[in-house]
Design a protein around this motif. Structure first.
Motif, PDB file in Angstrom:
ATOM      1  N   ASN A 268       0.804  -1.224   0.000  1.00 54.30           N
ATOM      2  CA  ASN A 268       0.000   0.000   0.000  1.00 54.30           C
ATOM      3  C   ASN A 268       0.837   1.274   0.000  1.00 54.30           C
ATOM      4  O   ASN A 268       0.291   2.376  -0.167  1.00 54.30           O
ATOM      5  CB  ASN A 268      -0.928   0.008   1.205  1.00 54.30           C
ATOM      6  CG  ASN A 268      -2.133  -0.899   1.030  1.00 54.30           C
ATOM      7  OD1 ASN A 268      -3.219  -0.467   0.631  1.00 54.30           O
ATOM      8  ND2 ASN A 268      -1.971  -2.180   1.320  1.00 54.30           N
ATOM      9  N   THR A 269       2.153   1.149   0.219  1.00 54.10           N
ATOM     10  CA  THR A 269       3.020   2.338   0.221  1.00 54.10           C
ATOM     11  C   THR A 269       4.077   2.292  -0.872  1.00 54.10           C
ATOM     12  O   THR A 269       4.508   3.348  -1.362  1.00 54.10           O
ATOM     13  CB  THR A 269       3.743   2.482   1.578  1.00 54.10           C
ATOM     14  OG1 THR A 269       4.587   1.348   1.799  1.00 54.10           O
ATOM     15  CG2 THR A 269       2.744   2.601   2.718  1.00 54.10           C
ATOM     16  N   GLY A 270       4.561   1.107  -1.224  1.00 52.72           N
ATOM     17  CA  GLY A 270       5.669   1.001  -2.159  1.00 52.72           C
ATOM     18  C   GLY A 270       7.016   1.159  -1.456  1.00 52.72           C
ATOM     19  O   GLY A 270       8.062   1.288  -2.106  1.00 52.72           O
ATOM     20  N   LEU A 271       7.024   1.159  -0.138  1.00 52.68           N
ATOM     21  CA  LEU A 271       8.244   1.318   0.660  1.00 52.68           C
ATOM     22  C   LEU A 271       8.672  -0.042   1.197  1.00 52.68           C
ATOM     23  O   LEU A 271       7.883  -0.733   1.851  1.00 52.68           O
ATOM     24  CB  LEU A 271       7.985   2.283   1.808  1.00 52.68           C
ATOM     25  CG  LEU A 271       9.191   2.694   2.665  1.00 52.68           C
ATOM     26  CD1 LEU A 271      10.137   3.575   1.848  1.00 52.68           C
ATOM     27  CD2 LEU A 271       8.722   3.439   3.910  1.00 52.68           C
ATOM     28  N   ARG A 272       9.900  -0.431   0.937  1.00 54.71           N
ATOM     29  CA  ARG A 272      10.387  -1.728   1.405  1.00 54.71           C
ATOM     30  C   ARG A 272      10.752  -1.654   2.879  1.00 54.71           C
ATOM     31  O   ARG A 272      11.459  -0.729   3.316  1.00 54.71           O
ATOM     32  CB  ARG A 272      11.603  -2.187   0.600  1.00 54.71           C
ATOM     33  CG  ARG A 272      12.086  -3.598   0.963  1.00 54.71           C
ATOM     34  CD  ARG A 272      13.345  -3.951   0.187  1.00 54.71           C
ATOM     35  NE  ARG A 272      13.830  -5.291   0.532  1.00 54.71           N
ATOM     36  CZ  ARG A 272      13.573  -6.378  -0.182  1.00 54.71           C
ATOM     37  NH1 ARG A 272      12.803  -6.299  -1.283  1.00 54.71           N
ATOM     38  NH2 ARG A 272      14.055  -7.545   0.176  1.00 54.71           N
TER      39      ARG A 272
END
Length: 444
Positions: A268-272
């Motif tokens: 939902n964020t695209g942040l690993r």
């Protein structure tokens, strides 16, 4: 055979001297050291028994003067020149027992002398003291490292998270506060107002980004509206396809634990997410108590029967029970969960600052219990090292000191009671974090 000379017997030995003898002349004197023999007493009549005859002549008439001590200094010098005052037995000089210093005959007279003690080599002492202290410090540090490393509970396997986004610059931690009642008795549950629900849920979730351009702490409201992505079951290993299902963020944790939560945040964020850290109720309260309480300033007093909170405004020190009530309260606020996330950030920053004070770090009686309480209660991912954990801790401390940014995830509204993220702001925020740029986006 008679040994006496011929014609000699006890009766005809001639006149004897003393002891009732009738003889006037004394028997021959025994040879004695330092006794001079004077002329024989002239013969004269004697009484039949015990009469010594004429009186003995005075000193100077052939009878040697007897030696006498004067003031303990040896023999007094005789008036007749016999030299008794010059007599030295050897006791006064120590020569009777070997002379000077026990060297035996021929030793030098006088008191023995001792070689002077050499001056202490302070440079050498300081050097070895420093080496000893350094060795003790190194050994203690190594032992502490292995002790602490052995206590970490590396239970979360992030390799089971599928379809992960590419990593960016810096390190991202997902920090979770669960309502786990592990290790709690019924009395503990009542005291901490946790209830006795089975299983685990999460009341607080935060992303901490550690980078070169300032650290950022972002709270994720538990009621955030998210889409459940495809995921691999943490225990079954089965892959569950995405169905476009919307739910609250904390519900994904309750559904399949940490790996589904990580998968949902990333999707939902695209942040690993690089590392995962979780702490339960009991562990949180134990850390606060171990550090001796946490100082915090409460802007406005509030009460909450659900969490057990009852606080007045002003600066105060919270113990473990009070701290848990402070970070869990949401019913007392109009902003509900958004205000709770702000309180959580505020308290965690104060806790990090309290742990890092010299009174804790330099006091082993506080440091080791605090470390023990924290490490025992933390659940982390399998790749987490102590250095990673220390980096997370110092970053949180930096945020509390004003060296970073703390914020809520940007919200654009709500749907069915769920908070909807502002997609445009979230995209900008994630791009800045991935590029390790200074964050310009503000949250609610």
């Amino acid at each position: 055979m008679n040994d006496w000379p011929e014609g000699w017997s006890d009766d005809n030995r001639g006149p004897r001297y003393g002891r009732g003898s009738a003889g006037a002349q004394p028997e021959g004197a025994r040879v004695m050291r330092q006794v001079q023999r004077g002329p024989a007493v002239p013969p004269g009549p004697r009484s039949a028994y015990g009469d010594p005859g004429p009186a003995a002549p005075p000193y100077g008439a052939g009878v040697p003067r007897q030696p006498s001590y004067v003031d303990g200094q040896g023999y007094e010098d005789g008036a007749d020149g016999a030299g008794y005052g010059d007599y030295d037995s050897g006791y006064n000089t120590g020569q009777v027992y070997g002379g000077s210093g026990g060297r035996g005959p021929g030793g030098t007279a006088g008191a023995p002398t001792r070689a002077p003690r050499p001056a202490p080599n302070w440079r050498r002492r300081i050097k070895w003291t420093a080496i000893t202290l350094a060795t003790v410090l190194v050994v203690t540090s190594i032992a502490t490292y292995f002790w602490a490393d052995s206590k970490l509970r590396r239970e979360v396997d992030l390799s089971k998270v599928i379809d992960r986004p590419e990593g960016g610059d810096g390190t991202n931690y997902l920090i979770v506060g669960s309502d786990s009642r592990e290790g709690m008795s019924k009395e503990d549950e009542k005291k901490l107002h946790t209830g006795g629900a089975e299983g685990k849920r999460t009341d607080s979730m935060m992303i901490l980004h550690v980078g070169d351009n300032g650290d950022t702490l972002i709270s994720l409201p538990r009621d955030s509206d998210v889409v459940v992505p495809s995921y691999q079951g943490s225990t079954s290993g089965k892959t569950y396809p995405a169905q476009g299902r919307h739910t609250k963020l904390n519900a994904t944790y309750a559904e399949d634990g940490p790996t589904l939560l990580v998968r949902t945040v990333e999707a939902n964020t695209g942040l690993r997410i690089d590392h995962y850290v979780e702490i339960g109720f009991q562990g949180f309260a134990s850390i606060v108590d171990a550090v001796g309480g946490v100082d915090i300033t409460i802007d406005k007093g509030f009460k909450d029967k659900w969490s057990g909170a009852d606080f007045k405004a002003g600066k105060q020190t919270l113990n473990g029970q009070q701290a848990l009530a402070f970070v869990r309260t949401r019913h007392a606020f109009a902003a509900s969960d958004l205000q709770r996330t702000k309180n959580q950030q505020k308290f965690l920053a104060a806790l990090a600052h309290q742990v890092a004070t010299p009174s804790t770090v330099l006091n082993p009686f506080k440091l080791y219990p605090t470390m023990g309480a924290g490490l025992d209660s933390l659940i982390v991912d399998k790749d987490m090292s102590l250095w990673d954990l220390a980096s997370m801790f110092w970053a949180m401390k930096g945020v509390s000191g004003g060296d970073g940014t703390s914020m809520n995830m940007p919200i654009s509204g709500s749907v069915g009671g769920n908070l909807v993220w502002d997609k445009a702001k979230v995209k900008t925020l994630v791009n800045e974090l991935n590029n390790d740029e200074k964050v310009t986006v503000s949250g609610n």
